[in-house]
Structures are given as C-alpha cells and as structure tokens.
Design a protein around this motif. Structure first.
Motif, short mmCIF file in Angstrom:
data_model
loop_
_atom_site.label_atom_id
_atom_site.label_comp_id
_atom_site.label_asym_id
_atom_site.label_seq_id
_atom_site.Cartn_x
_atom_site.Cartn_y
_atom_site.Cartn_z
N SER A 1 66.22 1.08 30.26
CA SER A 1 65.59 -0.10 30.83
C SER A 1 64.94 -0.97 29.75
N ILE A 2 64.36 -0.33 28.73
CA ILE A 2 63.75 -1.08 27.64
C ILE A 2 64.81 -1.85 26.86
N MET A 3 65.91 -1.20 26.53
CA MET A 3 66.98 -1.85 25.78
C MET A 3 67.54 -3.04 26.53
N TRP A 4 67.81 -2.86 27.81
CA TRP A 4 68.39 -3.95 28.59
C TRP A 4 67.40 -5.08 28.81
N THR A 5 66.11 -4.75 28.87
CA THR A 5 65.10 -5.80 28.97
C THR A 5 65.09 -6.67 27.73
N VAL A 6 65.16 -6.03 26.57
CA VAL A 6 65.18 -6.79 25.32
C VAL A 6 66.46 -7.63 25.23
N VAL A 7 67.59 -7.07 25.65
CA VAL A 7 68.84 -7.83 25.68
C VAL A 7 68.68 -9.06 26.57
N PHE A 8 68.10 -8.87 27.75
CA PHE A 8 67.89 -9.98 28.68
C PHE A 8 67.04 -11.07 28.05
N VAL A 9 65.97 -10.69 27.39
CA VAL A 9 65.07 -11.66 26.76
C VAL A 9 65.81 -12.45 25.67
N LEU A 10 66.66 -11.77 24.91
CA LEU A 10 67.37 -12.42 23.81
C LEU A 10 68.50 -13.34 24.30
N LEU A 11 68.90 -13.20 25.55
CA LEU A 11 69.97 -14.05 26.06
C LEU A 11 69.57 -15.52 26.08
N PHE A 12 68.30 -15.81 26.24
CA PHE A 12 67.86 -17.20 26.32
C PHE A 12 67.98 -17.92 24.97
N PRO A 13 67.43 -17.37 23.87
CA PRO A 13 67.69 -18.04 22.58
C PRO A 13 69.17 -18.00 22.19
N ALA A 14 69.89 -16.94 22.60
CA ALA A 14 71.33 -16.89 22.30
C ALA A 14 72.07 -18.00 23.04
N ALA A 15 71.70 -18.23 24.29
CA ALA A 15 72.33 -19.31 25.07
C ALA A 15 72.03 -20.67 24.46
N TRP A 16 70.81 -20.85 23.94
CA TRP A 16 70.48 -22.10 23.28
C TRP A 16 71.34 -22.28 22.03
N GLY A 17 71.57 -21.20 21.31
CA GLY A 17 72.43 -21.27 20.14
C GLY A 17 73.85 -21.66 20.50
N VAL A 18 74.36 -21.12 21.60
CA VAL A 18 75.71 -21.48 22.06
C VAL A 18 75.76 -22.96 22.44
N TYR A 19 74.70 -23.43 23.11
CA TYR A 19 74.65 -24.85 23.48
C TYR A 19 74.63 -25.74 22.24
N ARG A 20 73.88 -25.34 21.23
CA ARG A 20 73.74 -26.15 20.04
C ARG A 20 74.99 -26.13 19.15
N PHE A 21 75.64 -24.96 19.02
CA PHE A 21 76.73 -24.83 18.07
C PHE A 21 78.11 -24.80 18.71
N GLY A 22 78.16 -24.67 20.02
CA GLY A 22 79.45 -24.69 20.68
C GLY A 22 80.08 -23.32 20.87
N PRO A 23 81.36 -23.30 21.30
CA PRO A 23 82.05 -22.05 21.64
C PRO A 23 82.13 -21.04 20.49
N ILE A 24 82.12 -21.52 19.24
CA ILE A 24 82.22 -20.58 18.12
C ILE A 24 81.05 -19.61 18.11
N ALA A 25 79.88 -20.07 18.54
CA ALA A 25 78.71 -19.19 18.59
C ALA A 25 78.90 -18.11 19.64
#
Length: 356
Positions: free
Chosen positions: A16-40
C-alpha cells in the motif's frame, strides 16, 4: 493474542505504501507528459515495463517468489524515468531500468536488502555510460509556455556572442543550473566579465524564472519541471505519515542555505530559492532520500544524513563536473547509513553504561 514486542498495529503494508507513492508521482509525471509530449510517456512506459520484467526475470533466476504486485519495481521504474531527459533513447532508458533492478536491488537479495536507492543506481549507471544522452535537455513542446524565461544559449546571448533569434529557434536548452554552472566557469576563466556575469545572474534569479521553476515551465528532466507538484506530493506523504519531515526538510533547507552562502563567485552571492527550486532537489528529497531501506532508521540519524547529503549537493553543483548533485549526494550518504544507524541508535530505557 499474546506475543513478544514490538507491538505495531498499522493498516499500511509495504504494498500500500509503494502504490501510494506511485499514485502521488503520477501527477508530476502527467505534467511532464503534457509539457514534453508522447516521448515522455514512452520513456516512463519503457522504464516501468523494463523494471517489472527485470524483477520477474531475476526472481525466477534466483528461485525467489515473484512480488511485482508490491509496486516496488513500478516505483523504481517511474523514479528512474523522472530523473531522465524525456528524449532519452528508449534503449538507453531500458538499460538503466534493467541495471537499477538487477544490480541495484535483486543481486542484494531483493526488496529490503538493497543498500542503495535502485533508481539512483540506474541513473548513475546511465550518466557514466551515456553522458551525452542523459545531459541533453529538450525544450518543452507546448506553445505559449516559457522556457523558464531563459534562452537556450543564455550566456552567449548576454555576452553578445550569438544572435538572439538563433536562440529562439533552438530545440535544446541548458537547464537553469547548467546555465549558472557554465557562467561561473566562464567568469573564472576570464571569458566573460563581472558585468556580464551579473546580467546572467540577475536573469537566473529573477522572479519570473523562479516562478517558472516552481510551476514547471522549464526544460529538464521529468522530475524537475514542477517543484509545485512534487512539493504537494511530498507534503501528502508527510501528512499520511508514510515519510517523516526530517530528511526532506533538512535536506532542502541545507541546500538552500549553503547555496546562498557558497553558490556564487563570492560568499553570500547565491540564491536560496534558485538552489532549492532548480534541479531534481524536491524529487530526491521527498521521494528518494527517504527510501525506507537505504535511509537511517532513527531521528538523529535522519538529521545527520540529510544535512550531510545537502552539503554534498552544493559541493557537487558548485565544484563538481556536473551542474546537478542530487543523485550522487544520496548515493554517497546511502553508503554511510549503517554507520549512522550504529552511532545514533537510541539507548534502551533504563540502560546504564557499565551496569549489570
């Protein structure tokens, strides 16, 4: 039920701890995909899939139970991807992912036995093997968004070496830390004057650049383009008591204070905010330096660990060969964790030295 100590009763599990951290990191990761495009998105997918498949392969090789469902491999792959430029060749990303899990985790016995943070082991391996790919930064593709207010060739522009229009048309850019590092080197070598350096410094430390660093309107790795989202995620982990505040807060404050004191050509000419907002400091401080396995167990040890790691960041940034120091600062301090734990272990209640 009667049993011996310790008596710990919490709903959280490793999974549960690992998946919680993964969930939290999805938001900055999604922002990175938005900023850099599909390659990210491809970079993230390759890193995660490579980590999961490597863990499965090594588990079968060593006859261990496959524990992919605990989320640790997914988290390692995601963290590795967030330390890389989004345009890193996919085979290079895959190699780093395989090395991170295979040689940063599984050869030591798997989850709970690795002395170093696996994602940072993968990042260090890639930096040593493919330094050009892992230090070439792409300009964000979204139109109308700033590149931190910094042209790709800031130093040459302000020193009159190239035409401004050629900078605007460039497709790669120096990160803010890289620009500062290069300008300090040029100043020391006499290639630019103090006046030109001050112009560069004023640009880097301006409110516009600091704002873009905070909200992620810059080029760089996936894990350094939004300090705001990483800060929110880190605070969430602290509130949920998944991590404590000691390591991230002391680590970040140490970098800011020492960066202000020693980050410029003379004492007290650095910028506190620039040093903490640029680079991958928030990603490292909240999500990597706090790794349960490779960080100290006790409060006093966490404080010492974070303070020394913060000092190393500034030393590497200011005097080392690379403009960033988060990766190596954490890995170096990981090596000292057993010694730190040994000397900061609390004494048992009622213990008397030399007593019976």
């Amino acid at each position: 039920v009667m049993s011996t100590s310790p008596h710990v009763n919490r709903k959280e599990s490793v999974s549960s701890i690992m998946w919680t951290v993964v969930f939290v990191l999805l938001f900055p990761a999604a922002w990175g995909v938005y900023r850099f495009g599909p390659i990210a998105l491809l970079t993230i997918a390759v890193a995660v899939i490579g980590a999961v498949l490597t863990e499965i392969g090594f588990s079968k090789m060593f006859g261990k139970k496959i524990r992919v469902s605990d989320g640790s491999a997914v988290l390692t792959g995601l963290l590795l991807a967030m330390t890389l430029p989004p345009a890193t060749p996919l085979l290079v990303t895959l190699s780093g992912s395989i090395f991170a899990i295979g040689f940063g985790k599984m050869v030591f016995g798997g989850l709970g036995y690795n002395p170093f943070n696996p994602a940072l082991i993968g990042r260090a391996f890639l930096l040593a093997s493919w330094p050009v790919y892992t230090t070439t930064w792409k300009v964000p593709v979204q139109k109308g968004l700033s590149m931190a207010g910094i042209p790709g060739n800031l130093i040459e522009t302000l020193s009159g070496k190239i035409d401004v229009q050629s900078v605007v048309d460039t497709v790669t850019t120096a990160t803010p830390l890289g620009s500062l590092k290069q300008s300090l080197t040029f100043l020391q070598n006499g290639e630019i004057s103090s006046r030109q350096f001050n112009a560069i410094e004023n640009t880097l430390y301006s409110n516009g650049v600091l704002k873009n660093l905070f909200f992620g309107n810059i080029g760089g790795s996936l894990g350094e383009i939004s300090a705001f989202l990483l800060l929110l995620g880190g605070l969430f982990l602290i509130v949920k008591k998944i991590i404590t505040w000691h390591i991230p807060v002391i680590y970040i404050l140490t970098v800011g204070i020492f960066g202000w004191v020693f980050g410029g050509p003379s004492l007290f000419q650095g910028s506190f905010l620039f040093y903490i907002l640029s680079g991958g400091l928030f990603l490292g401080g909240f999500f990597m330096a706090t790794d349960y396995v490779s960080s100290p167990m006790f409060t006093k040890g966490k404080i010492i660990y974070a303070f020394l790691a913060g000092m190393l960041v500034v030393i590497i940034r200011r005097f080392g060969g690379y403009p960033e120091g988060v990766c190596y600062s954490i890995l170096i301090m990981n090596a000292f964790v057993p010694m730190i734990d040994r000397f900061t272990k609390p004494k048992p209640f009622g213990y008397v030295k030399g007593g019976e």
